[in-house]
Design an enzyme around this catalytic site. Structure first.
Site, PDB file in Angstrom:
ATOM      1  N   ASP A  16       0.861  -1.182   0.000  1.00 50.09           N
ATOM      2  CA  ASP A  16       0.000   0.000   0.000  1.00 50.09           C
ATOM      3  C   ASP A  16       0.904   1.240   0.000  1.00 50.09           C
ATOM      4  O   ASP A  16       1.698   1.424   0.920  1.00 50.09           O
ATOM      5  CB  ASP A  16      -0.848  -0.072   1.277  1.00 50.09           C
ATOM      6  CG  ASP A  16      -1.758   1.128   1.468  1.00 50.09           C
ATOM      7  OD1 ASP A  16      -1.625   2.129   0.721  1.00 50.09           O
ATOM      8  OD2 ASP A  16      -2.596   1.069   2.387  1.00 50.09           O
ATOM      9  N   GLY A  38      -9.700   4.199  -5.987  1.00 48.04           N
ATOM     10  CA  GLY A  38      -8.366   3.632  -6.185  1.00 48.04           C
ATOM     11  C   GLY A  38      -7.310   4.228  -5.277  1.00 48.04           C
ATOM     12  O   GLY A  38      -7.578   4.578  -4.118  1.00 48.04           O
ATOM     13  N   VAL A  39      -6.127   4.382  -5.815  1.00 47.15           N
ATOM     14  CA  VAL A  39      -5.002   4.881  -5.022  1.00 47.15           C
ATOM     15  C   VAL A  39      -5.225   6.352  -4.630  1.00 47.15           C
ATOM     16  O   VAL A  39      -4.807   6.791  -3.552  1.00 47.15           O
ATOM     17  CB  VAL A  39      -3.671   4.636  -5.785  1.00 47.15           C
ATOM     18  CG1 VAL A  39      -3.487   5.548  -6.950  1.00 47.15           C
ATOM     19  CG2 VAL A  39      -2.492   4.731  -4.838  1.00 47.15           C
ATOM     20  N   ASP A  40      -5.906   7.091  -5.471  1.00 49.92           N
ATOM     21  CA  ASP A  40      -6.223   8.506  -5.201  1.00 49.92           C
ATOM     22  C   ASP A  40      -7.045   8.623  -3.917  1.00 49.92           C
ATOM     23  O   ASP A  40      -6.717   9.404  -3.009  1.00 49.92           O
ATOM     24  CB  ASP A  40      -7.006   9.057  -6.410  1.00 49.92           C
ATOM     25  CG  ASP A  40      -7.106  10.577  -6.418  1.00 49.92           C
ATOM     26  OD1 ASP A  40      -6.450  11.214  -5.586  1.00 49.92           O
ATOM     27  OD2 ASP A  40      -7.844  11.105  -7.272  1.00 49.92           O
ATOM     28  N   THR A 127      -3.508   1.912 -14.550  1.00 49.99           N
ATOM     29  CA  THR A 127      -3.841   0.498 -14.772  1.00 49.99           C
ATOM     30  C   THR A 127      -5.008   0.002 -13.917  1.00 49.99           C
ATOM     31  O   THR A 127      -5.285  -1.208 -13.886  1.00 49.99           O
ATOM     32  CB  THR A 127      -2.609  -0.409 -14.525  1.00 49.99           C
ATOM     33  OG1 THR A 127      -2.230  -0.310 -13.142  1.00 49.99           O
ATOM     34  CG2 THR A 127      -1.448  -0.011 -15.408  1.00 49.99           C
ATOM     35  N   GLY A 128      -5.689   0.926 -13.225  1.00 50.96           N
ATOM     36  CA  GLY A 128      -6.869   0.542 -12.450  1.00 50.96           C
ATOM     37  C   GLY A 128      -8.111   1.022 -13.161  1.00 50.96           C
ATOM     38  O   GLY A 128      -8.471   0.522 -14.232  1.00 50.96           O
ATOM     39  N   TYR A 130      -8.593   3.518 -14.952  1.00 46.61           N
ATOM     40  CA  TYR A 130      -8.342   3.999 -16.322  1.00 46.61           C
ATOM     41  C   TYR A 130      -8.001   2.877 -17.320  1.00 46.61           C
ATOM     42  O   TYR A 130      -7.756   3.137 -18.502  1.00 46.61           O
ATOM     43  CB  TYR A 130      -7.249   5.080 -16.313  1.00 46.61           C
ATOM     44  CG  TYR A 130      -7.725   6.440 -15.838  1.00 46.61           C
ATOM     45  CD1 TYR A 130      -9.062   6.669 -15.523  1.00 46.61           C
ATOM     46  CD2 TYR A 130      -6.839   7.510 -15.730  1.00 46.61           C
ATOM     47  CE1 TYR A 130      -9.487   7.918 -15.090  1.00 46.61           C
ATOM     48  CE2 TYR A 130      -7.271   8.772 -15.300  1.00 46.61           C
ATOM     49  CZ  TYR A 130      -8.595   8.963 -14.985  1.00 46.61           C
ATOM     50  OH  TYR A 130      -9.013  10.210 -14.571  1.00 46.61           O
TER      51      TYR A 130
HETATM   52  N1  AR6 Z   1      -1.358   1.549  -2.954  1.00 49.74           N
HETATM   53  C1  AR6 Z   1      -0.783   1.199  -4.128  1.00 49.74           C
HETATM   54  N2  AR6 Z   1      -1.491   0.941  -5.239  1.00 49.74           N
HETATM   55  C2  AR6 Z   1      -2.842   1.036  -5.167  1.00 49.74           C
HETATM   56  C3  AR6 Z   1      -3.519   1.396  -3.975  1.00 49.74           C
HETATM   57  C4  AR6 Z   1      -2.716   1.657  -2.821  1.00 49.74           C
HETATM   58  N3  AR6 Z   1      -3.247   2.003  -1.667  1.00 49.74           N
HETATM   59  N4  AR6 Z   1      -4.855   1.404  -4.240  1.00 49.74           N
HETATM   60  C5  AR6 Z   1      -5.022   1.037  -5.528  1.00 49.74           C
HETATM   61  N5  AR6 Z   1      -3.810   0.814  -6.091  1.00 49.74           N
HETATM   62  P1  AR6 Z   1      -6.262   3.532  -9.917  1.00 49.74           P
HETATM   63  P2  AR6 Z   1      -5.897   4.956 -12.479  1.00 49.74           P
HETATM   64  C6  AR6 Z   1      -3.468   0.414  -7.469  1.00 49.74           C
HETATM   65  O1  AR6 Z   1      -7.614   3.081 -10.320  1.00 49.74           O
HETATM   66  O2  AR6 Z   1      -6.133   3.714 -13.238  1.00 49.74           O
HETATM   67  C7  AR6 Z   1      -9.231   7.524  -9.378  1.00 49.74           C
HETATM   68  O3  AR6 Z   1     -10.605   7.583  -9.111  1.00 49.74           O
HETATM   69  C8  AR6 Z   1      -4.529  -0.234  -8.306  1.00 49.74           C
HETATM   70  O4  AR6 Z   1      -4.658  -1.611  -7.969  1.00 49.74           O
HETATM   71  O5  AR6 Z   1      -6.058   4.010  -8.530  1.00 49.74           O
HETATM   72  O6  AR6 Z   1      -4.756   5.848 -12.864  1.00 49.74           O
HETATM   73  C9  AR6 Z   1      -8.661   8.861  -9.810  1.00 49.74           C
HETATM   74  O7  AR6 Z   1      -9.306   9.945  -9.170  1.00 49.74           O
HETATM   75  C10 AR6 Z   1      -3.948  -0.035  -9.707  1.00 49.74           C
HETATM   76  O8  AR6 Z   1      -2.998  -1.043  -9.994  1.00 49.74           O
HETATM   77  O9  AR6 Z   1      -5.706   4.718 -10.890  1.00 49.74           O
HETATM   78  C11 AR6 Z   1      -8.902   8.865 -11.287  1.00 49.74           C
HETATM   79  O10 AR6 Z   1     -10.203   9.289 -11.590  1.00 49.74           O
HETATM   80  C12 AR6 Z   1      -3.210   1.291  -9.593  1.00 49.74           C
HETATM   81  O11 AR6 Z   1      -3.130   1.585  -8.194  1.00 49.74           O
HETATM   82  C13 AR6 Z   1      -8.727   7.423 -11.679  1.00 49.74           C
HETATM   83  O12 AR6 Z   1      -9.028   6.663 -10.494  1.00 49.74           O
HETATM   84  C14 AR6 Z   1      -3.889   2.446 -10.307  1.00 49.74           C
HETATM   85  O13 AR6 Z   1      -5.286   2.309 -10.207  1.00 49.74           O
HETATM   86  C15 AR6 Z   1      -7.303   7.101 -12.080  1.00 49.74           C
HETATM   87  O14 AR6 Z   1      -7.242   5.783 -12.546  1.00 49.74           O
END
Ligand code: AR6
Length: 182
Positions: A16, A38-40, A127-128, A130
């Site tokens: 995390d 997600g991570v945001d 990669t989540g 998006y």
């Molecule tokens: N630590 C590390 N990685 C994580 C965590 C964490 N705590 N939580 C999720 N991930 P995403 P995107 C991974 O969807 O695709 C948001 O709503 C997750 O498994 O967080 O760039 C923003 O506001 C995946 O592998 O980001 C945008 O609207 C990776 O982080 C949109 O999502 C990225 O997934 C951005 O989408």
């Protein structure tokens, strides 16, 4: 796992990103810097409300953050000095997706350098939610990092990629082998 490339440690961690210690922690944000899932969502929750307030100020001043670009705030309760908010592309199978994803990494590294950061941690951008295919994204991420290290020697002591699942971690492990052994 980690490798050392031109004096910079390139490290992969499964876990995390909100629990990581680094000068700069990168957030996979959206253009309106409004927070999200997600991570945001995890970063905003862990860092505290001050981050959303600072994001609102950035939006007021410059209208958000375009895809491929990066802005920064304080890190609130995270064990970091800065959060760098970058916006990866929503995957659409267009060639521009790759350039924009690469720019998200490079612009985050450039901004962290400007801020004097020596260590930086990235999630797997795009990669989540998006939906960028992770195999392709991992190669783009590591190529951008490799090029940055070549062009900015001795800038970073350590660049960490934090992968949330075992599956993602293994994909990135293969990408490290592909990109750095060639
Ligand atoms: N630590 C590390 N990685 C994580 C965590 C964490 N705590 N939580 C999720 N991930 P995403 P995107 C991974 O969807 O695709 C948001 O709503 C997750 O498994 O967080 O760039 C923003 O506001 C995946 O592998 O980001 C945008 O609207 C990776 O982080 C949109 O999502 C990225 O997934 C951005 O989408």
């Amino acid at each position: 796992m980690k490798i050392i490339y031109l004096g910079t440690i390139i490290e992969l961690i499964r876990g995390d990103i909100t629990k990581i210690t680094a000068d700069a922690i990168v957030n996979a944000a959206n253009s309106s810097l409004a927070g999200g899932g997600g991570v945001d969502g995890a970063i905003h929750r862990a860092a505290g409300r001050v981050i959303a307030e600072q994001c609102r100020k950035i939006v007021k001043k410059q209208g958000g953050c375009k895809t491929g670009e990066a802005v920064y705030t304080d890190a609130g309760n995270l064990d970091a000095k800065y959060i760098i908010h970058t916006v990866g592309p929503i995957y659409r199978v267009a060639a521009s997706d790759e350039t924009q994803l690469s720019s998200a990494y490079t612009n985050s590294l450039m901004l962290a350098k400007k801020l004097g950061a020596r260590t930086i941690a990235f999630p797997s951008i795009s990669t989540g939610i998006y939906r960028f295919p992770i195999k392709k994204a991992s190669l783009i991420a590591l190529k951008a990092i490799k090029r940055f290290v070549e062009e900015n020697r001795e800038t970073f002591k350590k660049i960490t990629l934090v992968l949330f699942s075992e599956y993602d971690f293994n994909i990135y492990k293969m990408a490290v082998a592909t990109v750095f052994d060639s």
